[in-house]
Design a protein around this motif. Structure first.
Motif, PDB file in Angstrom:
ATOM      1  N   SER A 189      -5.490  13.703   5.873  1.00 56.93           N
ATOM      2  CA  SER A 189      -5.527  12.401   6.951  1.00 56.93           C
ATOM      3  C   SER A 189      -6.427  12.651   8.202  1.00 56.93           C
ATOM      4  O   SER A 189      -6.533  11.444   9.015  1.00 56.93           O
ATOM      5  CB  SER A 189      -4.114  12.337   7.283  1.00 56.93           C
ATOM      6  OG  SER A 189      -3.425  13.643   8.112  1.00 56.93           O
ATOM      7  N   TYR A 248       1.497   7.163  -6.349  1.00 65.01           N
ATOM      8  CA  TYR A 248       0.473   8.447  -6.336  1.00 65.01           C
ATOM      9  C   TYR A 248       1.138  10.005  -6.528  1.00 65.01           C
ATOM     10  O   TYR A 248       1.217  10.529  -7.455  1.00 65.01           O
ATOM     11  CB  TYR A 248      -0.486   8.395  -5.545  1.00 65.01           C
ATOM     12  CG  TYR A 248      -1.742   7.556  -5.968  1.00 65.01           C
ATOM     13  CD1 TYR A 248      -1.570   6.373  -6.400  1.00 65.01           C
ATOM     14  CD2 TYR A 248      -3.230   7.962  -5.616  1.00 65.01           C
ATOM     15  CE1 TYR A 248      -2.719   5.585  -7.022  1.00 65.01           C
ATOM     16  CE2 TYR A 248      -4.183   7.222  -5.799  1.00 65.01           C
ATOM     17  CZ  TYR A 248      -3.918   5.954  -6.552  1.00 65.01           C
ATOM     18  OH  TYR A 248      -5.177   5.049  -7.137  1.00 65.01           O
ATOM     19  N   PHE A 250      -5.967   9.647  -2.325  1.00 63.15           N
ATOM     20  CA  PHE A 250      -4.594   9.309  -1.784  1.00 63.15           C
ATOM     21  C   PHE A 250      -5.065   9.036  -0.135  1.00 63.15           C
ATOM     22  O   PHE A 250      -4.520   8.008   0.377  1.00 63.15           O
ATOM     23  CB  PHE A 250      -3.588  10.331  -1.523  1.00 63.15           C
ATOM     24  CG  PHE A 250      -2.267  10.323  -0.847  1.00 63.15           C
ATOM     25  CD1 PHE A 250      -1.264   9.758  -1.282  1.00 63.15           C
ATOM     26  CD2 PHE A 250      -2.189  10.568   0.538  1.00 63.15           C
ATOM     27  CE1 PHE A 250      -0.011   9.510  -0.723  1.00 63.15           C
ATOM     28  CE2 PHE A 250      -1.039  10.280   1.052  1.00 63.15           C
ATOM     29  CZ  PHE A 250       0.012   9.764   0.559  1.00 63.15           C
ATOM     30  N   GLU A 266      -2.605  16.713   2.122  1.00 63.62           N
ATOM     31  CA  GLU A 266      -2.492  15.292   2.544  1.00 63.62           C
ATOM     32  C   GLU A 266      -2.624  15.341   3.810  1.00 63.62           C
ATOM     33  O   GLU A 266      -3.387  14.301   4.365  1.00 63.62           O
ATOM     34  CB  GLU A 266      -1.790  14.340   1.977  1.00 63.62           C
ATOM     35  CG  GLU A 266      -1.572  14.293   0.132  1.00 63.62           C
ATOM     36  CD  GLU A 266      -2.986  13.942  -0.370  1.00 63.62           C
ATOM     37  OE1 GLU A 266      -3.921  13.592   0.495  1.00 63.62           O
ATOM     38  OE2 GLU A 266      -3.149  14.238  -1.554  1.00 63.62           O
ATOM     39  N   GLN A 272       0.697  -1.251   0.085  1.00 59.93           N
ATOM     40  CA  GLN A 272       0.220  -0.135  -0.142  1.00 59.93           C
ATOM     41  C   GLN A 272       0.874   1.265  -0.039  1.00 59.93           C
ATOM     42  O   GLN A 272       0.631   2.249  -0.597  1.00 59.93           O
ATOM     43  CB  GLN A 272      -1.067   0.043   1.296  1.00 59.93           C
ATOM     44  CG  GLN A 272      -2.353   0.904   1.091  1.00 59.93           C
ATOM     45  CD  GLN A 272      -3.120   0.063   0.306  1.00 59.93           C
ATOM     46  OE1 GLN A 272      -2.986  -0.980  -0.134  1.00 59.93           O
ATOM     47  NE2 GLN A 272      -4.182   1.052  -0.023  1.00 59.93           N
ATOM     48  N   THR A 273       2.044   1.297   0.591  1.00 60.61           N
ATOM     49  CA  THR A 273       2.874   2.472   0.802  1.00 60.61           C
ATOM     50  C   THR A 273       3.348   2.563  -0.511  1.00 60.61           C
ATOM     51  O   THR A 273       3.425   3.687  -0.859  1.00 60.61           O
ATOM     52  CB  THR A 273       4.028   2.042   1.511  1.00 60.61           C
ATOM     53  OG1 THR A 273       3.664   1.962   2.982  1.00 60.61           O
ATOM     54  CG2 THR A 273       5.098   3.290   1.885  1.00 60.61           C
ATOM     55  N   MET A 313      -6.316   5.453   0.010  1.00 59.12           N
ATOM     56  CA  MET A 313      -5.073   4.609  -0.117  1.00 59.12           C
ATOM     57  C   MET A 313      -4.493   4.460   1.353  1.00 59.12           C
ATOM     58  O   MET A 313      -3.833   3.414   1.565  1.00 59.12           O
ATOM     59  CB  MET A 313      -4.421   5.077  -1.171  1.00 59.12           C
ATOM     60  CG  MET A 313      -4.743   5.002  -2.643  1.00 59.12           C
ATOM     61  SD  MET A 313      -4.869   3.385  -3.295  1.00 59.12           S
ATOM     62  CE  MET A 313      -2.969   3.086  -3.496  1.00 59.12           C
ATOM     63  N   MET A 314      -4.381   5.573   2.059  1.00 62.77           N
ATOM     64  CA  MET A 314      -3.676   5.601   3.192  1.00 62.77           C
ATOM     65  C   MET A 314      -4.243   4.951   4.312  1.00 62.77           C
ATOM     66  O   MET A 314      -4.140   4.444   5.304  1.00 62.77           O
ATOM     67  CB  MET A 314      -3.461   7.006   3.699  1.00 62.77           C
ATOM     68  CG  MET A 314      -2.275   7.681   2.637  1.00 62.77           C
ATOM     69  SD  MET A 314      -0.781   6.862   2.972  1.00 62.77           S
ATOM     70  CE  MET A 314      -0.369   7.223   4.767  1.00 62.77           C
ATOM     71  N   THR A 322       0.842   4.467  -2.613  1.00 58.57           N
ATOM     72  CA  THR A 322       0.812   5.699  -2.243  1.00 58.57           C
ATOM     73  C   THR A 322       1.715   6.595  -2.620  1.00 58.57           C
ATOM     74  O   THR A 322       1.690   7.919  -3.445  1.00 58.57           O
ATOM     75  CB  THR A 322       0.620   5.875  -0.747  1.00 58.57           C
ATOM     76  OG1 THR A 322       1.384   5.120  -0.195  1.00 58.57           O
ATOM     77  CG2 THR A 322      -1.018   5.531  -0.409  1.00 58.57           C
TER      78      THR A 322
END
Length: 421
Positions: free
Chosen positions: A162, A129, A304, A158, A122-123, A307-308, A126
Motif C-alpha cells: 500500500s 480477492y 490487490f 498488502e 471496489q471494497t 484494486m485499492m 478487494t
C-alpha cells in the motif's frame, strides 16, 4: 472536485480498436468468473445461462446510457463555449468521470453518493480477492485456515504494497493476474471436459431450472463478474476514434458473456451438486493444480494494491482537502496521516474478509447490491436527468425499468443477507 483516478491501462490517448478491446476485457474479467459454476448450480444450467446473458445485455445497455449522458453534457458545453462540430468529433473537452456525472446531475451530494458507491463496490471486490486467496491457499495447505492466511500472510504484504504510490509500478501485476485467471480457467475447462467425456451424458441429473430464488443469486454473481463498469468513460476517452467505441464495447461484452455462459454451464455439468463456490476447489489435489492455485493467488495478492488505489485516492483527497485536519498540520503529521490511513483501510478489509463465510454468497451479495446500484440504478437515474427531457417515451420507460429493477434487485440482495437463515 475530487482528483481523477488514473488507470494504468488507460494512461495516454490514441488507443486503437484492438487495444481498446483488450483494455475492456482486462477491466471486466476478474476472479468472479470462477464462482459462476456455483451460481449455475444454485439456479440451474438454463436459468443461469439466461441470467448471465441478461446481465451482460443490461450492462452493455447501461454503459451506453453513461455515454449518452456524457455526449449530451458535451453538446451543451460545446454550444456554450462555441466549439464547432469538428472539435466535438475529436473529443476536445467534455471528458467526465463517473463522479463528475453525479455532480452535474445532483450537485455535490450526487458526487459524494456516486463516489461512496464506487468505494463500496471496489471494497467488495478487494474483500472478495482476500476471501478467494484465503480459501484457495487453505485448500493447498489445510493446516492454515483462511483467516490465518489473510491475517498472518496477506495483511503484512498488502500493508507493505500500500506504500507503493506509483500505479505504473503496479500495473504489470494486474496483467499477470489476468493471465493467471486465464490459466486457471483453462485448467478448470480441461478437467470439466475430461469429466464430461467420462460421464457420457452431460445433462443427466443436472437441473435446468433449480427454483425461482436461484435466479437472483445467479444474476448477482453475473453482475459481480462484469467488473470495471465505472471505467466506461475512461475507456471511451482513451480511443483515438471514439466513434468506434460502441461497436468495440459490444464485441467485448458479447464475447465475455459467451465465455461466461460456457464456463458456468461446463463447470456445473461436470461437478453437479458437488460444485464449490470457487470452482478451482473442485480440482484434484495434485501438484499441477496446487501450482495453478498458488500462482493465481500470488498474482491476485499483488493486484490487490491496484484494486485499492481508487479507495486510497478518495480517502486521501478527503484528508488533504483544504482546511482538513491533516492539511492544517502539514509536514510529518500530514505524511503520517496518509500512511496510517492506508494501513487502517487495508486492515479493516482484512478483518471483514475473515468473517465472510463463502466467496460465492459474498460475490452474489456485492453484485446484487452496490454493483447493481453502480451498473443499473445510477446510469438510468443520470440518463433520466440529463437526456430524459428530450428522450422518447419508450426511452424513458426503459430508464424507469432499469431504475426500478435495480432497486428491487438491490433490496432483494439486502433482504437475503439480513433475513434469518
Amino acid at each position: 472536485m475530487a482528483p481523477e483516478v488514473k488507470v494504468p491501462l488507460l494512461e495516454g490517448r490514441g488507443a486503437t480498436p484492438a487495444q481498446t478491446l483488450g483494455n475492456i476485457v482486462v477491466s471486466i474479467v476478474g476472479t468472479g468468473v470462477l464462482g459462476l459454476p456455483f451460481a449455475f448450480r444454485t439456479a440451474g444450467w438454463l436459468a443461469g445461462a439466461l441470467g448471465v446473458a441478461g446481465a451482460g445485455a443490461a450492462t452493455f445497455y447501461c454503459m451506453l446510457l453513461l455515454l449518452d449522458c456524457r455526449d449530451k453534457l458535451r453538446e451543451q458545453e460545446t454550444e456554450e463555449d462555441g466549439l464547432g462540430d469538428e472539435q466535438r468529433r475529436h473529443g476536445d473537452g467534455g471528458n467526465y468521470t463517473y463522479g463528475d456525472l453525479g455532480e452535474r446531475c445532483f450537485g455535490p451530494v450526487g458526487r459524494h453518493f456516486t463516489e461512496a458507491i464506487i468505494v463500496l463496490c471496489q471494497t467488495g471486490g478487494t474483500v472478495a480477492y482476500l476471501v478467494f486467496i484465503g480459501q484457495n491457499i487453505s485448500s493447498v495447505l489445510p493446516a492454515l485456515s483462511p483467516a490465518t492466511v489473510v491475517l498472518a500472510f496477506l495483511l503484512p504484504a498488502e500493508v507493505a504494497l500500500s506504500f507503493v504510490h506509483s500505479l505504473s509500478a503496479l500495473a504489470p501485476f494486474s496483467i499477470l493476474a489476468d493471465a493467471c485467471t486465464v490459466l486457471a480457467v483453462a485448467a478448470v475447462v480441461k478437467e470439466d471436459v475430461e469429466l464430461l467425456v467420462e460421464r457420457g451424458r452431460p445433462f443427466a441429473d443436472r437441473s435446468a431450472f433449480a427454483g425461482l430464488w436461484g435466479v437472483p443469486f445467479a444474476c448477482g454473481v453475473a453482475v459481480f463478474c462484469f467488473e470495471g463498469f465505472c471505467l466506461t468513460l475512461a475507456l471511451e476517452a482513451s480511443m483515438s476514434n471514439r466513434a468506434k467505441f460502441r461497436s468495440v464495447l459490444l464485441q467485448a461484452i458479447a464475447g465475455v458473456t459467451v465465455v461466461y455462459v460456457g464456463f458456468g454451464v461446463c463447470g456445473y455439468l461436470a461437478y453437479g451438486d458437488a460444485t464449490r463456490d470457487i470452482v478451482t476447489l473442485n480440482l484434484p489435489n495434485n501438484w499441477s493444480t496446487a501450482a495453478v492455485k498458488v500462482v493465481l493467488c500470488v498474482a491476485l495478492a499483488l493486484t490487490f494494491a491496484v484494486m485499492m488505489h481508487p479507495i486510497h485516492e478518495i480517502v486521501e483527497s478527503r484528508l488533504l482537502a483544504p482546511g482538513g485536519w491533516a492539511r492544517r498540520r502539514g509536514g510529518f503529521v500530514e505524511r503520517a496521516a496518509l500512511h496510517l490511513s492506508r494501513v487502517a483501510v487495508v486492515a479493516a478489509l482484512a478483518a471483514i474478509a475473515c468473517f465472510v463465510p463463502a466467496f460465492g454468497e459474498f460475490a452474489a451479495f456485492v453484485g446484487s447490491t452496490v454493483c447493481a446500484l453502480l451498473s443499473f440504478v445510477l446510469p438510468a437515474l443520470f440518463h433520466l436527468r440529463v437526456v430524459g427531457p428530450t428522450a422518447s417515451t419508450w426511452a424513458r420507460a426503459v430508464d424507469y425499468f432499469f431504475l426500478l429493477s435495480g432497486l428491487v434487485f438491490a433490496g432483494h440482495g439486502m433482504y437475503t443477507v439480513l433475513s434469518p437463515q
